[in-house]
Design a protein around this motif. Structure first.
Motif, PDB file in Angstrom:
ATOM      1  N   GLY A   1       0.777  -1.223   0.000  1.00 29.07           N
ATOM      2  CA  GLY A   1       0.000   0.000   0.000  1.00 29.07           C
ATOM      3  C   GLY A   1       0.808   1.271   0.000  1.00 29.07           C
ATOM      4  O   GLY A   1       0.429   2.253  -0.618  1.00 29.07           O
ATOM      5  N   PHE A   2       1.944   1.294   0.669  1.00 28.30           N
ATOM      6  CA  PHE A   2       2.689   2.534   0.792  1.00 28.30           C
ATOM      7  C   PHE A   2       4.134   2.344   0.316  1.00 28.30           C
ATOM      8  O   PHE A   2       5.041   3.000   0.792  1.00 28.30           O
ATOM      9  CB  PHE A   2       2.688   3.023   2.245  1.00 28.30           C
TER      10      PHE A   2
ATOM     11  N   PHE B   1       0.147  10.761 -11.912  1.00 29.40           N
ATOM     12  CA  PHE B   1      -1.100  10.152 -12.358  1.00 29.40           C
ATOM     13  C   PHE B   1      -0.925   9.478 -13.716  1.00 29.40           C
ATOM     14  O   PHE B   1      -0.337  10.050 -14.633  1.00 29.40           O
ATOM     15  CB  PHE B   1      -2.189  11.221 -12.446  1.00 29.40           C
ATOM     16  N   ASP B   2      -1.441   8.261 -13.824  1.00 29.43           N
ATOM     17  CA  ASP B   2      -1.375   7.501 -15.077  1.00 29.43           C
ATOM     18  C   ASP B   2      -2.782   7.085 -15.478  1.00 29.43           C
ATOM     19  O   ASP B   2      -3.428   6.307 -14.767  1.00 29.43           O
ATOM     20  CB  ASP B   2      -0.483   6.274 -14.892  1.00 29.43           C
TER      21      ASP B   2
ATOM     22  N   TYR C   1       1.931   5.075  -5.860  1.00 30.01           N
ATOM     23  CA  TYR C   1       1.339   4.553  -7.090  1.00 30.01           C
ATOM     24  C   TYR C   1       0.774   5.670  -7.965  1.00 30.01           C
ATOM     25  O   TYR C   1       0.774   6.845  -7.577  1.00 30.01           O
ATOM     26  CB  TYR C   1       0.275   3.505  -6.757  1.00 30.01           C
ATOM     27  N   THR C   2       0.289   5.297  -9.106  1.00 30.41           N
ATOM     28  CA  THR C   2      -0.132   6.283 -10.108  1.00 30.41           C
ATOM     29  C   THR C   2      -1.639   6.348 -10.270  1.00 30.41           C
ATOM     30  O   THR C   2      -2.141   6.859 -11.263  1.00 30.41           O
ATOM     31  CB  THR C   2       0.514   5.946 -11.467  1.00 30.41           C
TER      32      THR C   2
ATOM     33  N   LEU D   1      -1.963  -3.026  -8.972  1.00 27.35           N
ATOM     34  CA  LEU D   1      -2.300  -1.599  -8.991  1.00 27.35           C
ATOM     35  C   LEU D   1      -1.633  -0.848 -10.131  1.00 27.35           C
ATOM     36  O   LEU D   1      -1.476   0.372 -10.080  1.00 27.35           O
ATOM     37  CB  LEU D   1      -1.943  -0.925  -7.661  1.00 27.35           C
ATOM     38  N   ALA D   2      -1.272  -1.556 -11.172  1.00 29.21           N
ATOM     39  CA  ALA D   2      -0.678  -0.923 -12.357  1.00 29.21           C
ATOM     40  C   ALA D   2      -0.821  -1.875 -13.527  1.00 29.21           C
ATOM     41  O   ALA D   2      -0.899  -3.095 -13.344  1.00 29.21           O
ATOM     42  CB  ALA D   2       0.793  -0.592 -12.118  1.00 29.21           C
ATOM     43  N   SER D   3      -0.852  -1.325 -14.729  1.00 26.71           N
ATOM     44  CA  SER D   3      -0.965  -2.160 -15.935  1.00 26.71           C
ATOM     45  C   SER D   3       0.417  -2.290 -16.559  1.00 26.71           C
ATOM     46  O   SER D   3       0.816  -1.499 -17.407  1.00 26.71           O
ATOM     47  CB  SER D   3      -1.957  -1.546 -16.932  1.00 26.71           C
TER      48      SER D   3
END
Length: 443
Positions: A4-5, A15-16, A104-105, A233-235
Motif C-alpha cells: 500500500g505505501f 497520475f497515469d 502509485y499512479t 495496482l498498475a498495468s
C-alpha cells in the motif's frame, strides 16, 4: 496486493490514465464475481433454497458498500496501529479527488473502490457453508458485525503499511489469507456453532442446476483476472504475469480435481470441473505475483487434488459445510499461501525467494505466520459472533421451515414457477429438491 505505501521508483509517481482505467475495469470485474458466486452456490442447492442462496450474496453488496464508505476503508487502509487503522478517512472524507494512492499512479478513490469489491465478496464466500438453514436477518447482522470485527482488521494486518503481518514480510498478493483463509475459517467457526441441516449425512442434497453452477464458475473465472492482475495496482508486466498465472493455475487445478475424482469415484463430473477451477483460482490468489507460470502449474495441480480430497473431511469430522467452503477456500488458501515459501522466484512482483529458488525457509516461516494468525483469529471471533447471534435472535430457521422451503418462508417467493408443469416433470423437480411429496415443491 501490491504494498500500500511502497514507492517503487525514485521519482514521485504521477497520475497515469492507463493504470487508472485498468484499475476501474478490474474493480468492475471483481464486483461481477459476487453475482457469479451467487449463481455458483445457487445451482448447488436444492430448488427450495436457490433464492435464499442468491440473496445471501447480493445482500453483502448492499451492507458492505455502506459500511466500507462509512468506516471500513479507513480502518482497513489508513495508518493507525499494527492491527487496525484510524478514522482519518471516516465517510471517505479528507481524500482529494486527484490525490494518489501513496507510491502509485492511481487516485485513492480508485484504490478504495477496488478494495471495496474484495470486502464485498469475502463474507459472501462464507454463505455457501450455511446454505439451507439460516435466517436472512441473522445472516445480514452477521455480515455487518463480521466485516467490522474480522475483515477490516485482517485486511489492515495483511495489506496496511503498518499492518502486523505486512511488516513481518508475509506475502499475500491478492487475498489468500485476507479473503480465502479468512472466509473459510469463518465458515468453519459458524458451522461448529449452529445446527446441521435436516438430513445431513442421510439425504443426498443434490445440486438442482449444474448449468447454473457452470455459469457461476465461468463468471468467477472471468472476474478473477481483475481480482489478481488488478492487485498489482498498475498495468505492466507484473500484472500480465499475474494474469497468466491465474489462467494457468486454474486450468491445472481443474485437471487435477477431475483426475482425482476419476480415480476415486470413477467419473469426470461437471461439478468437479467447476469446483476444481475455483480451487485453482483460490490457491493462485496469494502467489500469482511470486511464482513463474511453471510454478503456477504446480500450485494449481496441488490445489486441485488437495481440495478435492479435503471436501470429504466434513463427513469424517461431522461438520456440516453445505457447499464445501472450508474444503475449497480455507484449504485452497492455505495451499497457495504456503507454496509461496517453496516456489517464489524472487523475480516477478516480489524479491523474496522460496526454498526451491535458494531462499531457504525464511519466507516459508513467514507464510506460516500469516496463515496461522488469520485462521485462528477468524475462526475464534466468527464462532463467538455466531454463538451470540444464535443465543439472542437465533441464527437458523426452524427445521419445519427448512423442510418446507426457506425461499418461501424468508422471501415469500420461489425460484421457479411450477404452475402447469406436468406430473412427470414435477416428480423430477421434487427429487432434485430432496423431497418425495410433489406438493412440497409448490410450497
Amino acid at each position: 496486493m501490491a504494498a500500500g505505501f511502497l514507492t517503487l521508483a525514485a521519482d514521485t509517481p504521477k497520475f497515469d490514465s492507463g493504470s487508472t482505467a485498468f484499475m476501474l475495469l478490474s474493480a468492475a470485474l471483481v464486483l461481477i464475481m459476487t453475482p457469479g458466486l451467487a449463481f455458483f452456490y445457487g445451482g448447488m442447492v436444492r430448488v427450495k433454497s436457490v433464492l435464499n442462496m442468491l440473496m445471501m450474496s447480493f445482500i453483502a453488496i448492499g451492507i458492505v458498500t455502506i459500511l466500507w464508505t462509512l468506516y471500513g476503508f479507513t480502518l482497513a487502509f489508513h495508518t493507525g496501529s499494527a492491527f487496525i487503522g484510524d478514522f482519518s478517512w471516516f465517510g471517505m472524507r479528507n481524500i482529494g479527488i486527484a490525490e494518489l494512492w501513496p507510491g502509485y499512479t492511481i487516485p485513492i478513490y480508485v484504490f478504495a473502490v477496488f478494495q471495496l469489491m474484495f470486502a464485498i465478496i469475502t463474507p459472501a464466500l462464507i454463505s455457501g457453508a450455511l446454505a439451507d438453514r439460516v435466517k436472512f436477518t441473522a445472516w445480514s447482522l452477521f455480515i455487518a458485525l463480521w466485516v467490522t470485527i474480522v475483515y477490516f482488521p485482517v485486511a489492515h494486518m495483511v495489506w496496511g503499511s503498518d499492518g502486523f503481518l505486512y511488516t513481518h514480510g508475509v506475502i499475500d498478493f491478492a487475498g489468500g489469507t485476507a479473503v480465502h483463509i479468512n472466509a473459510g475459517a469463518a465458515a468453519l467457526g459458524v458451522i461448529l456453532v449452529i445446527r446441521k441441516r435436516v438430513g445431513f449425512k442421510k439425504d443426498p442434497f443434490r445440486p438442482h442446476s449444474l448449468p447454473l453452477v457452470m455459469l457461476g464458475a465461468g463468471l468467477l473465472w472471468f472476474g478473477w483476472f481483475g481480482f489478481n492482475a488488478g492487485s498489482w495496482l498498475a498495468s505492466d508486466g507484473v500484472a500480465a504475469v499475474a494474469f497468466t498465472n491465474t489462467q494457468v493455475a486454474t486450468a491445472a487445478a481443474m485437471l487435477g480435481w477431475l483426475a482425482y475424482e476419476k480415480i476415486k469415484h470413477g467419473s469426470f463430473t461437471t461439478l468437479g470441473a467447476a469446483s476444481g477451477a475455483v480451487a485453482g483460482l483460490v490457491a493462485i490468489t496469494p502467489s500469482c505475483g511470486s511464482v513463474s507460470p511453471l510454478g503456477a502449474i504446480a500450485v494449481g495441480a496441488v490445489a486441485g487434488v488437495g481440495c478435492a480430497a479435503a471436501v470429504g473431511l466434513k463427513y469424517k469430522f461431522g461438520f456440516d459445510d453445505s457447499l464445501d467452503v472450508v474444503g475449497v477456500h480455507m484449504v485452497g488458501g492455505i495451499i497457495g499461501s504456503l507454496l509461496i515459501g517453496f516456489l517464489a522466484t524472487g523475480g516477478v512482483g516480489q524479491t523474496a525467494k522460496g526454498v526451491f529458488y535458494g531462499g531457504g525457509f525464511t519466507q516459508l516461516w513467514k507464510q506460516f505466520l500469516g496463515v496461522g494468525v488469520v485462521l485462528f483469529y477468524s475462526l475464534i471471533v466468527s464462532a463467538i459472533l455466531a454463538f451470540v447471534i444464535d443465543k439472542t435472535m437465533g441464527f437458523t430457521v426452524t427445521e419445519d421451515v427448512e423442510v418446507a422451503g426457506i425461499d418461501q418462508a424468508e422471501h415469500a417467493e420461489t425460484g421457479y414457477d411450477f404452475a402447469g408443469v406436468g406430473s412427470a416433470a414435477r416428480a423430477v423437480l421434487s427429487s432434485l429438491d430432496g423431497t418425495s411429496d410433489t406438493k412440497k415443491v409448490d410450497a
